[in-house]
Design a protein around this motif. Sequence first.
Motif, short mmCIF file in Angstrom:
data_model
loop_
_atom_site.label_atom_id
_atom_site.label_comp_id
_atom_site.label_asym_id
_atom_site.label_seq_id
_atom_site.Cartn_x
_atom_site.Cartn_y
_atom_site.Cartn_z
N MET A 1 0.85 -1.17 0.00
CA MET A 1 0.00 0.00 0.00
C MET A 1 0.90 1.23 0.00
N GLU A 2 0.42 2.27 -0.65
CA GLU A 2 1.19 3.51 -0.73
C GLU A 2 0.25 4.70 -0.58
N ILE A 3 0.66 5.65 0.24
CA ILE A 3 -0.01 6.94 0.32
C ILE A 3 1.00 7.96 -0.16
N GLY A 4 0.61 8.76 -1.14
CA GLY A 4 1.58 9.66 -1.74
C GLY A 4 1.12 11.11 -1.76
N TYR A 5 2.10 11.99 -1.71
CA TYR A 5 1.85 13.42 -1.85
C TYR A 5 2.79 13.97 -2.91
N GLN A 6 2.26 14.81 -3.77
CA GLN A 6 3.10 15.57 -4.69
C GLN A 6 2.51 16.96 -4.84
N ARG A 7 3.38 17.90 -5.04
CA ARG A 7 2.94 19.28 -5.15
C ARG A 7 2.05 19.47 -6.36
N ALA A 8 1.13 20.42 -6.25
CA ALA A 8 0.15 20.67 -7.31
C ALA A 8 0.79 21.10 -8.62
N VAL A 9 2.00 21.63 -8.57
CA VAL A 9 2.68 22.03 -9.80
C VAL A 9 3.01 20.80 -10.67
N TYR A 10 3.11 19.61 -10.03
CA TYR A 10 3.41 18.38 -10.76
C TYR A 10 2.18 17.56 -11.08
N SER A 11 1.14 17.65 -10.25
CA SER A 11 -0.09 16.90 -10.48
C SER A 11 -1.25 17.61 -9.79
N PRO A 12 -2.42 17.67 -10.44
CA PRO A 12 -3.57 18.28 -9.78
C PRO A 12 -4.10 17.41 -8.63
N ASP A 13 -3.71 16.14 -8.60
CA ASP A 13 -4.10 15.24 -7.52
C ASP A 13 -2.95 15.16 -6.53
N THR A 14 -3.03 15.92 -5.45
CA THR A 14 -1.89 16.05 -4.55
C THR A 14 -1.77 14.89 -3.56
N TRP A 15 -2.88 14.39 -3.03
CA TRP A 15 -2.85 13.25 -2.11
C TRP A 15 -3.51 12.05 -2.78
N THR A 16 -2.78 10.93 -2.85
CA THR A 16 -3.30 9.74 -3.50
C THR A 16 -3.04 8.51 -2.63
N TRP A 17 -3.82 7.47 -2.90
CA TRP A 17 -3.70 6.20 -2.19
C TRP A 17 -3.68 5.07 -3.22
N GLU A 18 -2.88 4.07 -2.98
CA GLU A 18 -2.78 2.94 -3.89
C GLU A 18 -2.63 1.66 -3.09
N ILE A 19 -3.36 0.64 -3.50
CA ILE A 19 -3.13 -0.70 -2.97
C ILE A 19 -2.76 -1.58 -4.16
N ARG A 20 -1.59 -2.20 -4.08
CA ARG A 20 -1.04 -2.95 -5.20
C ARG A 20 -0.57 -4.32 -4.70
N PRO A 21 -1.49 -5.27 -4.58
CA PRO A 21 -1.04 -6.61 -4.20
C PRO A 21 -0.16 -7.21 -5.29
N ILE A 22 0.83 -7.97 -4.89
CA ILE A 22 1.73 -8.60 -5.84
C ILE A 22 1.52 -10.10 -5.79
N ILE A 23 1.13 -10.65 -6.92
CA ILE A 23 0.96 -12.09 -7.07
C ILE A 23 2.06 -12.53 -8.00
N ASP A 24 3.03 -13.31 -7.47
CA ASP A 24 4.17 -13.67 -8.32
C ASP A 24 4.52 -15.14 -8.17
N LYS A 25 5.26 -15.63 -9.16
CA LYS A 25 5.66 -17.03 -9.20
C LYS A 25 6.97 -17.15 -9.95
N THR A 26 7.88 -17.95 -9.40
CA THR A 26 9.12 -18.27 -10.08
C THR A 26 9.03 -19.72 -10.56
N LEU A 27 9.29 -19.93 -11.83
CA LEU A 27 9.29 -21.26 -12.44
C LEU A 27 10.65 -21.47 -13.10
N GLY A 28 11.56 -22.15 -12.39
CA GLY A 28 12.91 -22.31 -12.91
C GLY A 28 13.58 -20.95 -13.02
#
Length: 141
Positions: A1-28
């Motif tokens: 999970m990530e909560i992010g802030y960036q100044r309005a000069v870079y993005s009009p969406d200054t506070w954002t939230w992301e949930i990024r589950p990782i489903i991974d597998k190694t085969l050889g």
Amino acid sequence: MEIGYQRAVYSPDTWTWEIRPIIDKTLGRWYFAVNPALERTWHGHGVADGLDFAPGVKAGYDFTKIVNAGIEYYADYGRLGRPDSLHDQQQQIFAVTDLNVSPKWEINFGVGVGPTAATDHLIVKGILGRRFSWGRHPAGN
């Protein structure tokens, strides 16, 4: 999970939230990962948009114990349940290399293209990653 802030000069969406589950597998020597991410703006222009679906996919091959190369795909399809038109979607395809330089550190870099109008057409990325062990077994030296 990530909560992010960036100044309005870079993005009009200054506070954002992301949930990024990782489903991974190694085969050889192959590594596969899927990241079915959900994103939400908490402050800014996109608050009314609700949840966005922004998946990622990776396939890589270990050429050596240190070097893995492959393909990564990232997208932002827009609002969950009501995706943007193809023209407005963000999609990126990268040729990438991962360098597993030690048990604690990895380096990822790549060059990508954005095939849709809403995406930068040429992208260069780099990530310096640090692995942490939260259990009893510490990461290697």
